[in-house]
Scaffold this motif. Structure first.
Motif, mmCIF file in Angstrom:
data_model
loop_
_atom_site.group_PDB
_atom_site.id
_atom_site.type_symbol
_atom_site.label_atom_id
_atom_site.label_comp_id
_atom_site.label_asym_id
_atom_site.label_seq_id
_atom_site.Cartn_x
_atom_site.Cartn_y
_atom_site.Cartn_z
ATOM 1 N N PHE A 208 0.839 -1.197 0.000
ATOM 2 C CA PHE A 208 0.000 0.000 0.000
ATOM 3 C C PHE A 208 0.878 1.253 0.000
ATOM 4 N N GLY A 209 0.370 2.290 -0.691
ATOM 5 C CA GLY A 209 1.175 3.495 -0.908
ATOM 6 C C GLY A 209 1.472 4.257 0.364
ATOM 7 N N ASP A 210 0.642 4.073 1.390
ATOM 8 C CA ASP A 210 0.875 4.810 2.642
ATOM 9 C C ASP A 210 2.077 4.285 3.429
ATOM 10 N N MET A 211 2.744 3.253 2.915
ATOM 11 C CA MET A 211 4.047 2.902 3.496
ATOM 12 C C MET A 211 4.995 4.097 3.382
ATOM 13 N N LYS A 212 4.737 4.954 2.398
ATOM 14 C CA LYS A 212 5.540 6.193 2.270
ATOM 15 C C LYS A 212 5.347 7.092 3.494
ATOM 16 N N LEU A 213 4.138 7.071 4.047
ATOM 17 C CA LEU A 213 3.879 7.855 5.266
ATOM 18 C C LEU A 213 4.588 7.241 6.469
ATOM 19 N N ILE A 214 4.671 5.928 6.506
ATOM 20 C CA ILE A 214 5.403 5.260 7.598
ATOM 21 C C ILE A 214 6.865 5.691 7.551
ATOM 22 N N ARG A 215 7.404 5.789 6.339
ATOM 23 C CA ARG A 215 8.780 6.284 6.199
ATOM 24 C C ARG A 215 8.884 7.747 6.659
ATOM 25 N N GLU A 216 7.955 8.581 6.150
ATOM 26 C CA GLU A 216 8.031 10.017 6.445
ATOM 27 C C GLU A 216 7.894 10.293 7.944
#
Ligand code: NI
Ligand code: MN
Length: 222
Positions: A140-148
């Motif tokens: 899921f694309g919100d893995m980018k939010l987990i990184r951020e």
């Protein structure tokens, strides 16, 4: 910190406190370690499926470990007499000085056909690093939010396919998360889980892929 792999999605992280995640041991045909051999202070359960909830009740009873899980699983565990702490996706709690955040996973959750809330992942903030255990999930694309937001140093990601991401999707997740180290999990336990660490390694660029034998402990310095 020291990390031990018990196969499937089960890890023990020892960084002062012993944090056990998804302890599926007695049901795992590849795992020779008995639940009675495992010590833990805290147990994290990502979802209700038997290959994750696993031996949680037995180990919690043996060790007195606190179990952290989504509300519906907590309610189930409280009825078994377990010291369970409930939370839900998006929130964090502090347990024994360790900040633990529950994050989304795209996956179902049930136990003996009973509703068990959602599936989740965990972000564990240790003094010596941040660990993201994805649980069972699709990409899921919100893995980018987990990184951020949390910038994990170590990502534990499923690669087995069929019930979770396969190697291609997990390699994309590594791009999204950009950890220092990625540890593949949820492969090879049953013949249906066909993704392999070798294929996964070929697809991951610029991030160390740490592959464990079942029962192996590695000292991990970030
Ligand atoms: Ni599952
Ligand atoms: Mn699973």
């Amino acid at each position: 910190m020291k990390i031990t792999y018990f196969g499937h999605s089960a890890f023990l992280i020892n960084s002062g406190k012993k944090i056990l995640i998804d302890p599926f041991l007695s049901g795992n045909p590849k795992c020779k370690i008995k639940p009675s051999d495992v010590k833990a202070d805290i147990i994290l359960v990502t979802h209700g499926h038997e290959d994750h909830l696993g031996d949680t009740v037995e180990i919690a009873k043996n060790t007195g470990a606190k179990v952290i899980a989504i509300h519906e699983i907590q309610q189930f565990l409280l009825k078994q007499g377990i010291n369970a702490i409930g939370m839900n996706i998006g929130g964090s709690i502090n347990v024994d000085g360790i900040k633990i955040r529950m994050v989304p996973a795209i996956h179902s959750s049930s136990f003996k056909n009973g509703y068990m809330g959602h599936s989740a992942g965990f972000v564990i903030h240790l003094n010596d690093g941040v660990i993201y255990h994805a649980g069972d999930t699709g990409l899921f694309g919100d893995m980018k939010l987990i990184r951020e937001l949390y910038n994990p140093d170590i990502a534990m990601l499923p690669i087995g396919d069929v019930y979770t991401m396969g190697v291609k999707e997990a390699a994309k997740a590594v791009e999204f998360l950009n950890p220092k180290i990625v540890i593949p999990m949820h492969y090879g336990t049953f013949p249906v889980l066909t993704g392999t660490p070798e294929e996964f390694k070929k697809l991951v660029k610029n991030v160390d892929v740490l592959v464990f034998e079942i029962g192996e402990t590695k000292e991990v310095n970030l």
